[in-house]
Write a protein that holds these residues in place. Structure first.
Motif, PDB file in Angstrom:
ATOM      1  N   VAL A 115      79.483 -25.917  44.921  1.00  0.00           N
ATOM      2  CA  VAL A 115      79.150 -24.681  44.238  1.00  0.00           C
ATOM      3  C   VAL A 115      79.011 -24.735  42.919  1.00  0.00           C
ATOM      4  CG1 VAL A 115      79.881 -22.318  44.036  1.00  0.00           C
ATOM      5  CG2 VAL A 115      80.441 -23.715  46.224  1.00  0.00           C
ATOM      6  N   LEU A 116      77.785 -24.324  42.350  1.00  0.00           N
ATOM      7  CA  LEU A 116      77.628 -24.568  41.034  1.00  0.00           C
ATOM      8  C   LEU A 116      76.931 -23.010  40.435  1.00  0.00           C
ATOM      9  CD1 LEU A 116      75.331 -27.693  41.161  1.00  0.00           C
ATOM     10  CD2 LEU A 116      77.701 -27.420  40.648  1.00  0.00           C
ATOM     11  N   GLN A 117      77.322 -22.732  39.061  1.00  0.00           N
ATOM     12  CA  GLN A 117      76.877 -21.719  38.289  1.00  0.00           C
ATOM     13  C   GLN A 117      75.790 -21.934  37.615  1.00  0.00           C
ATOM     14  OE1 GLN A 117      80.457 -21.073  35.644  1.00  0.00           O
ATOM     15  NE2 GLN A 117      81.507 -20.072  37.476  1.00  0.00           N
ATOM     16  N   SER A 118      74.702 -20.987  37.741  1.00  0.00           N
ATOM     17  CA  SER A 118      73.446 -21.306  37.244  1.00  0.00           C
ATOM     18  C   SER A 118      73.383 -20.730  35.595  1.00  0.00           C
ATOM     19  CB  SER A 118      72.517 -20.302  38.027  1.00  0.00           C
ATOM     20  OG  SER A 118      72.620 -18.937  38.058  1.00  0.00           O
ATOM     21  N   SER A 119      74.450 -20.113  34.879  1.00  0.00           N
ATOM     22  CA  SER A 119      74.031 -19.352  33.918  1.00  0.00           C
ATOM     23  C   SER A 119      73.883 -20.494  32.891  1.00  0.00           C
ATOM     24  CB  SER A 119      75.380 -18.527  33.481  1.00  0.00           C
ATOM     25  OG  SER A 119      76.457 -19.443  33.395  1.00  0.00           O
ATOM     26  N   GLY A 120      74.335 -21.605  32.762  1.00  0.00           N
ATOM     27  CA  GLY A 120      74.386 -22.532  31.812  1.00  0.00           C
ATOM     28  C   GLY A 120      72.966 -23.691  32.075  1.00  0.00           C
TER      29      GLY A 120
ATOM     30  N   LEU B 150      74.750 -26.461  49.482  1.00  0.00           N
ATOM     31  CA  LEU B 150      74.765 -26.338  47.852  1.00  0.00           C
ATOM     32  C   LEU B 150      74.594 -24.784  47.637  1.00  0.00           C
ATOM     33  CD1 LEU B 150      74.438 -27.066  44.859  1.00  0.00           C
ATOM     34  CD2 LEU B 150      71.953 -27.450  45.231  1.00  0.00           C
ATOM     35  N   VAL B 151      75.571 -24.453  47.106  1.00  0.00           N
ATOM     36  CA  VAL B 151      75.399 -22.859  46.669  1.00  0.00           C
ATOM     37  C   VAL B 151      75.170 -22.720  45.105  1.00  0.00           C
ATOM     38  CG1 VAL B 151      76.613 -20.597  46.365  1.00  0.00           C
ATOM     39  CG2 VAL B 151      76.823 -22.104  48.377  1.00  0.00           C
ATOM     40  N   LEU B 152      74.212 -22.302  44.585  1.00  0.00           N
ATOM     41  CA  LEU B 152      73.712 -22.063  43.176  1.00  0.00           C
ATOM     42  C   LEU B 152      73.729 -20.560  42.992  1.00  0.00           C
ATOM     43  CD1 LEU B 152      72.942 -23.678  40.578  1.00  0.00           C
ATOM     44  CD2 LEU B 152      70.676 -23.209  41.435  1.00  0.00           C
ATOM     45  N   TYR B 153      74.612 -20.015  42.075  1.00  0.00           N
ATOM     46  CA  TYR B 153      74.649 -18.551  41.963  1.00  0.00           C
ATOM     47  C   TYR B 153      74.606 -18.061  40.604  1.00  0.00           C
ATOM     48  CZ  TYR B 153      79.772 -18.636  41.006  1.00  0.00           C
ATOM     49  OH  TYR B 153      80.920 -19.028  40.472  1.00  0.00           O
ATOM     50  N   THR B 154      74.228 -16.867  40.620  1.00  0.00           N
ATOM     51  CA  THR B 154      74.361 -16.141  39.140  1.00  0.00           C
ATOM     52  C   THR B 154      75.732 -15.741  38.664  1.00  0.00           C
ATOM     53  OG1 THR B 154      71.997 -15.319  39.645  1.00  0.00           O
ATOM     54  CG2 THR B 154      73.120 -14.428  37.872  1.00  0.00           C
TER      55      THR B 154
END
Length: 265
Positions: free
Chosen positions: A56-61, A34-38
């Motif tokens: 792969v997931l974006q953390s901004s939301g 799992l990749v969670l990135y800014t």
């Protein structure tokens, strides 16, 4: 492909250039489940090196609790997690709050350092921040805005040391910065350099003085993603003068690896 231990790896991605991540950080990113990135700050080219089957997931939301829940769920399923931050996680990375919740959940984590934007900015400027006889100290801080700073860390007090000062997250507070530095006794002609989006293709550099900082930032349209470096170590004319040499390489200086030679010998 390397199998990672199922824990949270808090990885510093560096300032922007995808080649400025550490080898260790790169290996973790390439092998994490799992990749969670800014996503607003970390280069997509770097994230693209994650393995094809990785989530792969974006953390901004997401808020903090949502991020931690995702990471904990993955770890409990025996998966590894790369939590990817910009620069070095230790500098304004908001990682302590993540570590607190991870520890409460009994989830193991490891921090992988990265190249901070302050050092990427110095490199872009061709500057040494600790110059003999000018300054041997660098203060890393930020101007006080919506987020307060401790009373003993007011910018005016820190600036009173007259060393090199690196300001994170302060481009919109340039006028306040100037007021505080002048009140601390800095001269209006003190060199200041600003690097926006250091090491990215659209990197922008502004060299100015303390007196002109606010106006020059406004003219350049710089309001965010910028590092402000101030002090006489930022004087671009230093490279034209054969001065401020260190003792380390002075031929008369003796140390554990070399015997110095006195003048005339």
């Amino acid at each position: 492909m390397k199998t990672l231990e199922p824990k949270v790896y808090i990885v510093g991605a560096g300032p922007g250039d995808p080649e400025l991540i550490t080898v260790k950080g790169s290996n973790i990113l390439k092998n994490a489940d799992l990749v969670l990135y800014t996503d607003s700050l970390v280069n997509d080219e770097l994230i693209a090196t994650a393995k094809p089957e990785a989530e792969v997931l974006q953390s901004s939301g997401m808020d903090l609790e949502q991020q931690v829940e995702l990471m904990c769920t993955a770890i409990r399923a025996g998966r590894s997690v790369a939590r990817v931050h910009t620069g070095d996680p230790a500098m304004y990375g908001a990682i302590l709050e993540q570590m607190v919740l991870l520890k409460q959940q009994g989830v193991e984590y490891e921090i992988i350092p990265g190249v901070s934007s302050v050092f990427a900015s110095a490199a872009a400027l061709g500057a040494e921040l600790t110059v003999p006889e000018l300054t041997q100290t660098v203060i890393l801080t930020r101007a006080e805005g919506r987020t307060p700073v401790p009373e003993r860390e007011k910018l005016r007090d820190l600036a009173s040391h007259h060393c090199t000062v690196a300001l994170f997250l302060s481009a919109t507070l340039a006028k306040k910065v100037v007021v505080e530095f002048l009140a601390a006794g800095w001269s209006e002609d003190t060199p200041v350099a600003v690097v926006q989006r250091a090491t990215w293709p659209d990197q922008k550099i502004v060299r100015t003085t303390l007196a002109n900082l606010a106006a020059d930032l406004r003219a350049a349209g710089i309001t965010m993603h910028a590092m402000i470096l101030a002090g006489w170590a930022l004087d671009p004319d230093l490279v034209n003068r054969d001065a401020h040499r260190s003792k380390l390489y002075d031929k008369s200086f003796t140390h554990g690896y070399r015997k110095g030679v006195k003048s005339g010998e």
